[in-house]
Each structure stands twice: as C-alpha cells, then as structure tokens.
Motif scaffolding. Structure first.
Motif, PDB file in Angstrom:
ATOM      1  N   SER A 195       3.232   0.180   2.509  1.00  0.00           N
ATOM      2  CA  SER A 195       4.267   0.402   3.523  1.00  0.00           C
ATOM      3  C   SER A 195       4.468  -0.789   4.451  1.00  0.00           C
ATOM      4  O   SER A 195       5.548  -0.957   5.023  1.00  0.00           O
ATOM      5  N   LYS A 196       3.450  -1.633   4.612  1.00  0.00           N
ATOM      6  CA  LYS A 196       3.587  -2.798   5.484  1.00  0.00           C
ATOM      7  C   LYS A 196       4.458  -3.883   4.857  1.00  0.00           C
ATOM      8  O   LYS A 196       4.882  -4.820   5.550  1.00  0.00           O
ATOM      9  N   GLU A 197       4.728  -3.769   3.559  1.00  0.00           N
ATOM     10  CA  GLU A 197       5.569  -4.748   2.873  1.00  0.00           C
ATOM     11  C   GLU A 197       7.033  -4.322   2.920  1.00  0.00           C
ATOM     12  O   GLU A 197       7.349  -3.139   2.998  1.00  0.00           O
ATOM     13  N   LYS A 198       7.928  -5.301   2.847  1.00  0.00           N
ATOM     14  CA  LYS A 198       9.358  -4.999   2.894  1.00  0.00           C
ATOM     15  C   LYS A 198       9.856  -4.382   1.592  1.00  0.00           C
ATOM     16  O   LYS A 198      10.872  -3.673   1.582  1.00  0.00           O
ATOM     17  N   PRO A 206       4.539  10.941   5.206  1.00  0.00           N
ATOM     18  CA  PRO A 206       3.250  11.000   5.910  1.00  0.00           C
ATOM     19  C   PRO A 206       2.645   9.618   6.097  1.00  0.00           C
ATOM     20  O   PRO A 206       2.767   8.754   5.225  1.00  0.00           O
ATOM     21  N   ASP A 207       1.979   9.414   7.251  1.00  0.00           N
ATOM     22  CA  ASP A 207       1.328   8.127   7.503  1.00  0.00           C
ATOM     23  C   ASP A 207      -0.178   8.193   7.290  1.00  0.00           C
ATOM     24  O   ASP A 207      -0.883   7.215   7.554  1.00  0.00           O
ATOM     25  N   ASP A 208      -0.678   9.343   6.802  1.00  0.00           N
ATOM     26  CA  ASP A 208      -2.115   9.488   6.574  1.00  0.00           C
ATOM     27  C   ASP A 208      -2.453   9.800   5.115  1.00  0.00           C
ATOM     28  O   ASP A 208      -3.607  10.059   4.784  1.00  0.00           O
ATOM     29  N   LYS A 209      -1.440   9.779   4.238  1.00  0.00           N
ATOM     30  CA  LYS A 209      -1.685  10.022   2.822  1.00  0.00           C
ATOM     31  C   LYS A 209      -0.568   9.414   1.991  1.00  0.00           C
ATOM     32  O   LYS A 209       0.538   9.165   2.490  1.00  0.00           O
ATOM     33  N   ALA A 258       0.081   2.166   5.741  1.00  0.00           N
ATOM     34  CA  ALA A 258      -0.788   1.062   6.137  1.00  0.00           C
ATOM     35  C   ALA A 258      -2.127   1.535   6.686  1.00  0.00           C
ATOM     36  O   ALA A 258      -3.144   0.860   6.523  1.00  0.00           O
ATOM     37  N   ASN A 259      -2.149   2.688   7.356  1.00  0.00           N
ATOM     38  CA  ASN A 259      -3.388   3.146   7.979  1.00  0.00           C
ATOM     39  C   ASN A 259      -4.149   4.165   7.128  1.00  0.00           C
ATOM     40  O   ASN A 259      -4.983   4.914   7.651  1.00  0.00           O
ATOM     41  N   LEU A 260      -3.878   4.180   5.830  1.00  0.00           N
ATOM     42  CA  LEU A 260      -4.600   5.087   4.945  1.00  0.00           C
ATOM     43  C   LEU A 260      -6.069   4.686   4.873  1.00  0.00           C
ATOM     44  O   LEU A 260      -6.394   3.521   4.633  1.00  0.00           O
ATOM     45  N   PRO A 289      -9.980  16.023  -0.634  1.00  0.00           N
ATOM     46  CA  PRO A 289      -9.856  15.900   0.819  1.00  0.00           C
ATOM     47  C   PRO A 289      -9.286  14.561   1.275  1.00  0.00           C
ATOM     48  O   PRO A 289      -9.044  14.365   2.470  1.00  0.00           O
ATOM     49  N   SER A 290      -9.082  13.641   0.348  1.00  0.00           N
ATOM     50  CA  SER A 290      -8.640  12.288   0.702  1.00  0.00           C
ATOM     51  C   SER A 290      -7.123  12.214   0.814  1.00  0.00           C
ATOM     52  O   SER A 290      -6.402  13.174   0.546  1.00  0.00           O
ATOM     53  N   GLY A 291      -6.655  11.015   1.181  1.00  0.00           N
ATOM     54  CA  GLY A 291      -5.220  10.773   1.256  1.00  0.00           C
ATOM     55  C   GLY A 291      -4.657  10.111   0.018  1.00  0.00           C
ATOM     56  O   GLY A 291      -3.498   9.689   0.012  1.00  0.00           O
TER      57      GLY A 291
END
Length: 232
Positions: A35-38, A101-104, A143-145, A170-172
């Motif tokens: 997600s941090k990439e364009k 989602p930003d966590d998975k 990015a914050n996975l 249980p993971s993302g």
C-alpha cells in the motif's frame, strides 16, 4: 465494466483463434501490492511462437465475485495490442482503496484476457473466436501489517470440532493452501485460502492425535512445507 467489455468485443471482431500452442504469458503467478507504493506491476509477453499479435484486456475483480469489476483498482493499459515477441507492463493502481482494512490483507483477482489474431494461413478458414483468460491473485498489503507470512502460518490454530478439522487464522495474512497431509496422506476439503481472522470448519475427519502438515504458496508463487503440527 459493461463499456469495457463492449469496447473489447468491438475491437476483437477481426481476431480469431489459431491452435492454442502459444500465447500471452504473465510474468508472475500472483501480485503483492504494497500500500505504501503508488502502483504494482505485472509483465506480459507474447511468446511469438504462432507469429500473431494478441488483443489484451486486463481488470481487477473481487476474489469472492469473479464476474464483477473491483472499484478499488484500475489497470493501465486496460486494452492494447501485443505483437509477436512483444512485451508490455501492466500497472495496477489503487484509486479507491481508502476503505480497505489497514490491519489485514485484502484479496482480489487480476484478470488478463487475450484474443489471438487470425494467421495468414487461416484468413480463408472458418474458425472459432475464443478469448484466452488468465487469472492470478492480487494481494493488497497495508503498510502497518504486523508479522510475516511464515509467521502467520505458524500461528494457525488447528483443532477438532465434532470429529472434523477446523482451523483459525488469527493473523492479517491470507494463507493460500497447496496441500494438507493428515498422517502423511493427502486430504481433500481444505479451502483455497484461509483468510485473515477467519475460522474454517472442513469435512476432513480428524482426531487430536493426528499429525497435520500444511503446504502453502508464498509471495513468490513457491510451495512451502510448514512444520508438522497436531490439533489442540
């Protein structure tokens, strides 16, 4: 999407199928979009063995609705001609991913459809027009996975429920299943993907003393064998 399909069919009116022994090749079996990439990229090439160009259309669809078009992404170029021995690069761009989602991970499908041109020998022949379609998985990874895919596989929770195998992730991360061995014998009934945060109950008969060995597909398309485990 309807306009894209209509345009594709109109442009493909003069394209016909030769014998299928060559065609458009994709450069990977999956795409991981950070997600941090364009953007994310996928290379395409025409092997050129049949000496004809191909008309290529590409789009993204939801994993659970393969006939739809995903609004979160665009693919450019969406429609183009790929000449024999030619190459091109697809650019997958997230244009509406703010609600993902930003966590998975979010899982989609990248579709590449190609129609070969009619060869010189076939110009006076009546042949069937068929689109050749390749579909690969597209993972949108925030990015914050936390953690890694191998760690996610290690954290899978295997258990018996009513004498059947159940597994919780249980993971993302999406865990793509290649094979599951129960006591060294291949078992049928596992899902294609164990999605983040999901619990799957399978039809596979299981006892607490059984040994489980999962083979999964990593980010590079390779099959990896996880360490054997026993259900809890």
């Amino acid at each position: 999407m309807r306009l894209k399909v209509a345009a594709f069919l109109a442009l493909a009116a003069s394209f016909w199928l030769p014998q299928v022994h060559a065609g458009v090749n994709v450069g990977s079996t999956r795409v991981v979009y950070q997600s941090k990439e364009k953007e994310a990229n996928l290379a395409l090439s025409n092997s050129g063995d049949d000496g004809v160009p191909y008309l290529v259309q590409s789009w993204v669809s939801p994993f659970d609705d393969r006939d739809a078009s995903a609004d979160e992404f665009i693919v450019t170029p969406p429609l183009f001609r790929l000449d024999a021995k030619g190459q091109n690069l697809l650019r997958i761009i997230a244009t509406n991913a703010q609600n993902l989602p930003d966590d998975k991970e979010s899982l989609f499908l990248l579709n590449v459809k190609a129609i070969p041109a009619k060869s010189e020998e076939q110009r006076n022949q009546n042949v069937l027009q068929i689109a050749l379609k390749t579909t690969i998985k597209l993972f949108y990874r925030p990015a914050n996975l936390k953690g890694t895919l191998p760690e996610a596989v290690e954290k899978l929770q295997w258990r018996t429920e009513g004498g059947k195998l159940a597994v919780h992730n249980p993971s993302g991360y999406n865990v793509v299943v290649s094979e599951l061995l129960v006591n060294n014998s291949a078992s049928k009934g596992m899902p294609e993907v164990i999605k983040p945060g999901s619990t799957v109950t399978t039809p596979i008969a299981l006892k607490n003393s059984d040994s489980l060995e999962l083979s999964y597909i990593n980010e590079y398309g390779s099959t990896v064998k996880a360490a054997p485990v026993t259900p809890h």
